[in-house]
Design an enzyme around this catalytic site. Structure first.
Site, PDB file in Angstrom:
ATOM      1  N   GLN A   5       0.919  -1.233  -0.174  1.00  0.00           N
ATOM      2  CA  GLN A   5       0.081  -0.017   0.108  1.00  0.00           C
ATOM      3  C   GLN A   5       0.845   1.232  -0.018  1.00  0.00           C
ATOM      4  OE1 GLN A   5      -0.309  -2.687   2.039  1.00  0.00           O
ATOM      5  NE2 GLN A   5      -2.568  -2.963   2.815  1.00  0.00           N
ATOM      6  N   GLN A  25      -0.057  -0.538  -5.737  1.00  0.00           N
ATOM      7  CA  GLN A  25      -1.120  -0.881  -5.057  1.00  0.00           C
ATOM      8  C   GLN A  25      -1.784   0.457  -4.313  1.00  0.00           C
ATOM      9  OE1 GLN A  25      -0.779  -4.056  -2.517  1.00  0.00           O
ATOM     10  NE2 GLN A  25      -2.594  -3.676  -0.975  1.00  0.00           N
ATOM     11  N   ASP A  26      -2.996   0.593  -4.414  1.00  0.00           N
ATOM     12  CA  ASP A  26      -3.738   1.754  -3.757  1.00  0.00           C
ATOM     13  C   ASP A  26      -3.109   3.172  -4.270  1.00  0.00           C
ATOM     14  OD1 ASP A  26      -4.653  -0.096  -2.314  1.00  0.00           O
ATOM     15  OD2 ASP A  26      -3.964   0.494  -0.160  1.00  0.00           O
ATOM     16  N   ASP A  36      -6.089  -2.678  -6.226  1.00  0.00           N
ATOM     17  CA  ASP A  36      -6.865  -1.889  -5.438  1.00  0.00           C
ATOM     18  C   ASP A  36      -6.832  -0.473  -5.983  1.00  0.00           C
ATOM     19  OD1 ASP A  36      -8.253  -4.165  -4.459  1.00  0.00           O
ATOM     20  OD2 ASP A  36      -7.159  -3.885  -2.826  1.00  0.00           O
TER      21      ASP A  36
END
Length: 546
Positions: A340, A362-363, A384
């Site tokens: 993240q 990611q993110d 995501d």
């Protein structure tokens, strides 16, 4: 004589008691109200403690007062733990909670003022209040998520966990009662839109005006678009501007500006700016303009770990109402290996990004809360990489899944709607979804999906968008077994490209192939009330379907 007087008084008391019963809500009325909330038992217990309510509006006012009281209690508790905490692992998450708790108090104060009104509440005010009440729940959930990431101490967990449970139920009941008592006449209808706003309203290149400090001409050009700018400063790392860092320029912006005061302009000259920038909620109506994608680059490399949560890992974070970003690139270079790592976190109401690039793994883009719009932007990521719980529309954007870590799959969206009455969701409209060259060269051994349900009522719609052939035929992926598959709302409408084939899509009860009437609910004009605020930004948009 005393006996007659006593009997007379008793009769008066009985009459008064009967009158009070007839003018207060009965248990049946309370049951009817509470059965329209996600936490009916909690709601009934709460409202039976308030015997003076005569209408659903009275119940709403009482719930809002209780919510504000609990929000203040929660912030005080967070402040106490921050003051005495000796654990550095707790502090980043607790500081997030402190910021989020303060925002909740602001939102609930404003919402309380709205529900006190006895006259009709306008559609604009209603939608704004729904947005704030939705954000209150999101903020509390973000605090809880951050403390779990930080593996908070048992003492902090012991004190705060009851608030996460009870306050969530209270906020949910407040939101549900406002939805049914104030907002129901608006949210059941679609509204007409104004159509396509001039797609070249903003000057295609602001650079010449900005570099020459030709403010008169610049303000004139922006004024033709209905954009009012009251001041402009220049950021250049070589020292030739007003400031050498973006953070200094943000600090210089006036506090608590209103929309009628105009925007505070910040021109960021082409270059690489290695800094983590935050535009707090006190800095409203900031217009930040760069020299273009891959010309003006704001970059950082924070990721989740001992010092950072997902929330505060962002390279660029904005909370101030009315922010506009134009011709900028935002990066988080921590890389896929660091998991993240947020490039941009946006919790700014009525915010817009135009011709910007968001680059991470990611993110990448945290559309945290409030109402947001993205036009002609590029978004790169893996897991995501568009996530959060805003009411957000992406229009005419390029979405680029890239090569993740070995063993991972790509999920373009992870929408975080936690409650059926939140007015939040992700609408991806007339966008292009294609793989980056590194993903394409892998011969698509990596699976890519449109999204997966981060929270129980996750809501995402893809409409009139091009999907390349690399999209997995299922379209969507589970988060954890059967979690949220019945309560989510995932929909597709009129998409094209080999990846848009719906014949083998998931068969979850929460997945839908929708018609134009339902798709219109997720357009700029309806979903984020764009006609009421986007014209003053100068950012082009299409209010309806193409």
């Amino acid at each position: 004589m005393k006996s007659k007087l006593s009997q007379f008084c008793l009769t008066l008391f009985n009459i008064s008691f009967l009158i009070s019963l007839s003018t207060s809500l009965s248990p049946y009325d309370i049951s009817t109200i509470c059965n329209n909330t996600p936490y009916s038992t909690f709601c009934k217990t709460l409202l039976l403690n308030y015997p003076h309510a005569k209408t659903i509006q009275d119940c709403g006012r009482y719930c809002m007062t209780e919510s504000l009281s609990k929000a203040n209690d929660f912030r005080s508790l967070v402040n106490k733990h921050l003051q005495y905490s000796q654990s550095t692992s707790n502090n980043p998450a607790l500081k997030d909670c402190q910021i989020l708790a303060s925002r909740n108090i602001d939102f609930l104060n404003t919402a309380s003022d709205t529900v006190k009104l006895t006259s009709a509440v306008s559609r604009d005010t209603t939608d704004s209040t729904l947005t704030m009440l939705s954000a209150v729940m999101t903020n509390l959930g973000t605090c809880s998520d951050g403390l779990q990431e930080a593996q908070t101490s048992p003492i902090v967990a012991r004190d705060l966990t009851p608030h996460f449970t009870n306050d969530t139920m209270l906020y949910s009941v407040s939101l549900a009662i406002f939805t049914h008592g104030w907002a129901s006449k608006y949210i059941t209808n679609n509204y007409p839109f104004k159509g396509i706003i001039n797609p070249i309203c903003l000057p295609l290149n602001l650079g010449p005006f900005l570099k020459d400090k030709n403010w008169k001409r610049l303000f004139y050009e922006l004024g033709l678009c209905g954009v009012k700018v009251n001041d402009m400063v220049i950021v250049n790392s070589d020292g030739s501007g007003d400031f050498t860092t973006i953070t200094e320029a943000v600090t210089s912006a006036p506090s608590n500006s209103q929309v009628n005061s105009g925007y505070y302009g910040i021109y960021v000259v082409s270059g690489i700016y290695e800094e983590n920038v935050e535009i707090p909620s006190s800095k409203n109506y900031v217009l930040m303009v760069g020299d273009g994608i891959n010309q003006t680059i704001i970059t950082g490399n924070r990721s989740v770990g001992a010092n950072w949560t997902t929330f505060n890992s962002a390279t660029f974070a904005v909370s101030g109402t009315g922010f506009i970003g134009v011709d900028l690139t935002f990066q988080n270079t921590a890389g896929a290996i660091m998991h993240q790592a947020v490039a941009v976190r946006n919790g700014a109401d009525l915010s817009a990004f135009y011709r910007c690039s968001f680059e991470g793994y990611q993110d990448t883009l945290y559309t945290h809360s409030m109402r947001q719009f993205y036009k002609n932007c590029d978004i790169y990521g893996t897991v995501d990489f568009i996530f959060g719980n805003a009411a957000v529309v992406f229009q005419d954007c390029n979405i680029y899944p890239r090569q993740p870590l070995k063993g991972q799959f790509n999920a373009i969206t992870a929408q975080g709607r936690e409650d059926p009455n939140q007015n939040t969701g992700t609408s991806i409209h007339h966008c292009i979804i294609q793989p980056t060259s590194d993903l394409a060269s892998s011969n698509f051994t990596v699976q890519t999906y449109l999204g997966r349900p981060w929270k129980a009522y996750s809501r995402t719609v893809f409409m009139q968008s091009f999907m390349d052939s690399f999209i997995n035929p299922d379209g969507w992926h589970e988060w954890d077994g059967s979690f949220a598959l019945d309560t989510l709302y995932y929909a597709e409408f009129d998409n094209n490209g080999l990846g848009s084939d719906i014949s083998n899509r998931v068969t979850w009860s929460g997945y839908h192939v929708i018609d134009a009437t339902n798709a219109t609910k997720f357009t700029v004009s309806n979903f984020i009330m764009g006609d009421s605020w986007l014209p003053s930004t100068g950012v082009p948009y299409n209010g309806g379907l193409y």
